[in-house]
Design a protein around this motif. Structure first.
Motif, PDB file in Angstrom:
ATOM      1  N   LEU A 146      19.936  22.824  55.228  1.00 12.41           N
ATOM      2  CA  LEU A 146      19.318  22.575  56.547  1.00 12.41           C
ATOM      3  C   LEU A 146      19.869  21.900  57.870  1.00 12.41           C
ATOM      4  O   LEU A 146      19.457  21.588  58.470  1.00 12.41           O
ATOM      5  CB  LEU A 146      18.312  21.089  55.782  1.00 12.41           C
ATOM      6  N   SER A 147      21.018  21.470  57.204  1.00 14.62           N
ATOM      7  CA  SER A 147      21.679  20.436  57.704  1.00 14.62           C
ATOM      8  C   SER A 147      22.323  21.559  59.815  1.00 14.62           C
ATOM      9  O   SER A 147      22.681  21.041  60.224  1.00 14.62           O
ATOM     10  CB  SER A 147      22.831  20.506  57.628  1.00 14.62           C
ATOM     11  N   GLY A 158      20.346  23.289  61.136  1.00 16.82           N
ATOM     12  CA  GLY A 158      20.081  23.600  62.684  1.00 16.82           C
ATOM     13  C   GLY A 158      20.201  22.197  62.975  1.00 16.82           C
ATOM     14  O   GLY A 158      20.480  22.029  64.557  1.00 16.82           O
ATOM     15  N   ASP A 159      20.026  20.861  62.384  1.00 19.07           N
ATOM     16  CA  ASP A 159      20.522  19.842  63.031  1.00 19.07           C
ATOM     17  C   ASP A 159      21.878  19.608  63.929  1.00 19.07           C
ATOM     18  O   ASP A 159      22.508  19.142  64.761  1.00 19.07           O
ATOM     19  CB  ASP A 159      20.750  18.909  62.775  1.00 19.07           C
ATOM     20  N   ASN A 160      22.748  20.642  62.914  1.00 22.27           N
ATOM     21  CA  ASN A 160      24.369  20.436  64.020  1.00 22.27           C
ATOM     22  C   ASN A 160      24.374  21.575  64.999  1.00 22.27           C
ATOM     23  O   ASN A 160      25.145  21.402  66.289  1.00 22.27           O
ATOM     24  CB  ASN A 160      24.833  21.900  62.966  1.00 22.27           C
ATOM     25  N   SER A 207      22.359  22.143  67.161  1.00 27.84           N
ATOM     26  CA  SER A 207      21.309  21.115  68.308  1.00 27.84           C
ATOM     27  C   SER A 207      22.476  19.997  68.772  1.00 27.84           C
ATOM     28  O   SER A 207      22.211  20.088  69.931  1.00 27.84           O
ATOM     29  CB  SER A 207      19.791  20.753  67.506  1.00 27.84           C
ATOM     30  N   LYS A 208      22.779  19.403  68.006  1.00 24.86           N
ATOM     31  CA  LYS A 208      24.697  18.550  68.988  1.00 24.86           C
ATOM     32  C   LYS A 208      24.489  19.583  69.048  1.00 24.86           C
ATOM     33  O   LYS A 208      25.360  19.026  70.887  1.00 24.86           O
ATOM     34  CB  LYS A 208      24.776  17.846  66.982  1.00 24.86           C
ATOM     35  N   GLN A 265      23.170  19.988  73.091  1.00 21.60           N
ATOM     36  CA  GLN A 265      22.987  18.691  73.416  1.00 21.60           C
ATOM     37  C   GLN A 265      25.004  18.651  74.685  1.00 21.60           C
ATOM     38  O   GLN A 265      24.949  17.800  75.479  1.00 21.60           O
ATOM     39  CB  GLN A 265      22.703  17.666  73.068  1.00 21.60           C
ATOM     40  N   HIS A 270      13.961  28.953  64.460  1.00 20.79           N
ATOM     41  CA  HIS A 270      13.342  27.443  64.629  1.00 20.79           C
ATOM     42  C   HIS A 270      13.997  26.958  65.619  1.00 20.79           C
ATOM     43  O   HIS A 270      13.920  25.418  66.344  1.00 20.79           O
ATOM     44  CB  HIS A 270      14.185  26.740  63.394  1.00 20.79           C
ATOM     45  N   ILE A 271      14.843  26.750  65.952  1.00 20.16           N
ATOM     46  CA  ILE A 271      16.143  26.448  66.773  1.00 20.16           C
ATOM     47  C   ILE A 271      16.126  26.214  68.215  1.00 20.16           C
ATOM     48  O   ILE A 271      16.027  25.393  69.063  1.00 20.16           O
ATOM     49  CB  ILE A 271      18.226  27.091  66.884  1.00 20.16           C
ATOM     50  N   ASP A 329      12.784  23.989  68.591  1.00 24.48           N
ATOM     51  CA  ASP A 329      13.161  22.678  69.091  1.00 24.48           C
ATOM     52  C   ASP A 329      13.569  22.045  69.616  1.00 24.48           C
ATOM     53  O   ASP A 329      13.308  20.720  69.946  1.00 24.48           O
ATOM     54  CB  ASP A 329      14.012  22.507  67.546  1.00 24.48           C
ATOM     55  N   ASN A 330      14.721  23.574  70.470  1.00 23.49           N
ATOM     56  CA  ASN A 330      15.546  22.937  71.746  1.00 23.49           C
ATOM     57  C   ASN A 330      15.378  23.168  72.644  1.00 23.49           C
ATOM     58  O   ASN A 330      16.165  22.126  74.019  1.00 23.49           O
ATOM     59  CB  ASN A 330      17.127  22.887  71.131  1.00 23.49           C
TER      60      ASN A 330
END
Length: 286
Positions: A167-168, A170-172, A174-175, A178, A202-203, A206-207
């Motif tokens: 799960l991490s 997608g967050d990474n 996204s970071k 940015q 999903h990415i 989300d972004n």
């Protein structure tokens, strides 16, 4: 010319300290910059500089690099750009992208001029399997150049597995989006015509990044699976950047996944059938 010069301006530091922020505008070399994960950008630039010279020789001298669609790269913003590509080797593919991106930063066209290694495009990241980047010294060094490490839920040590989704990841991604450009290989494997993983969709949802489809060819013929050893020199390596686009608000995971499959040319039935036939022949020793 002005647009090219803007590529060399330092990025202001994200801090509430007005003095540090003011000084960051003078940090032309990026000495005090860090990536979204806290890694020093100076180290990344150094790795790109050192690794860039021998890899330039491998892709542009020992082989023939043909690049299409460079004009699209010159119009892209500095952030939230998502490159999605088919995959042929572990490292040669993404290394070639780095060379092309750095070349474009300097305002050059289809032909690579490696003076760009003295001031590379550093805010570039790529998605890579954690197990691949932990094997050996060279992969670990390449990892410092911008790898976003993902633990694959369906594959490990060359075998099909089933485990919890990372799960991490997608967050990474996204970071990284940015702050810059991200390269992803949505099939998650170097095997052609493999299914597209829905994590990429999903990415995108989300972004809402600018998506740049890429189709590569020739790397599998020129290099071994890792991309670190030659199989055949004087091979034409092609990298085709297609027109950028963005998905709309009504897009679905299934729709985006299907679109990705088509735009990176991994959904052609005749090519899939031909590849499967070649694999069967290889198994029989023909």
């Amino acid at each position: 010319m002005i647009k090219v010069l803007k590529n060399f301006l330092p990025r202001p530091a994200k801090t509430s300290n007005s003095l540090l922020k003011a000084l960051s505008y003078l940090d032309i070399l990026g000495i005090f910059q860090k990536d979204p994960f806290g890694n020093p950008m100076l180290l990344k630039r150094f790795i790109i500089f050192i690794a860039g010279w021998p890899t330039f020789w491998r892709i542009a001298v020992a082989n023939k690099l043909k690049v299409e669609g460079v004009e699209y790269l010159k119009e892209l913003p500095d952030r939230n750009v998502f490159f999605i590509s088919n995959h042929q080797t572990y490292f040669a593919d993404v290394i070639t992208f780095y060379h092309i991106f750095c070349n474009t930063k300097w305002g050059f066209g289809k032909k690579l001029f490696p003076i760009y290694l003295f001031a590379p495009r550093a805010f570039v990241f790529y998605v890579a399997a954690k197990e691949t980047m932990k094997k050996g010294l060279i992969p670990k060094i390449f990892s410092l150049a911008g790898a976003i490490l993902v633990e694959r839920s369906w594959r490990a040590e060359g075998q099909n597995v089933k485990r919890n989704v990372d799960l991490s990841a997608g967050d990474n991604v996204s970071k990284a989006l940015q702050e810059g450009w991200v390269v992803s290989f949505p099939q998650g494997t170097t095997s052609p015509y493999a299914p597209i993983r829905k994590g990429t969709a999903h990415i995108i949802l989300d972004n809402k990044p600018i998506i740049v489809p890429v189709v590569i060819n020739g790397f599998r013929r020129a290099f071994n699976k890792t991309g670190l050893k030659y199989k055949r020199r004087n091979t034409t390596l092609t990298v085709k950047f297609k027109p950028p686009f963005q998905v709309d608000e009504n897009s679905t995971l299934e729709g985006i996944t299907k679109t990705i499959e088509e735009i990176i040319e991994q959904s052609m039935p005749e090519m899939i059938a031909e590849w499967n036939a070649l694999k069967e022949m290889a198994k029989r020793g023909e």
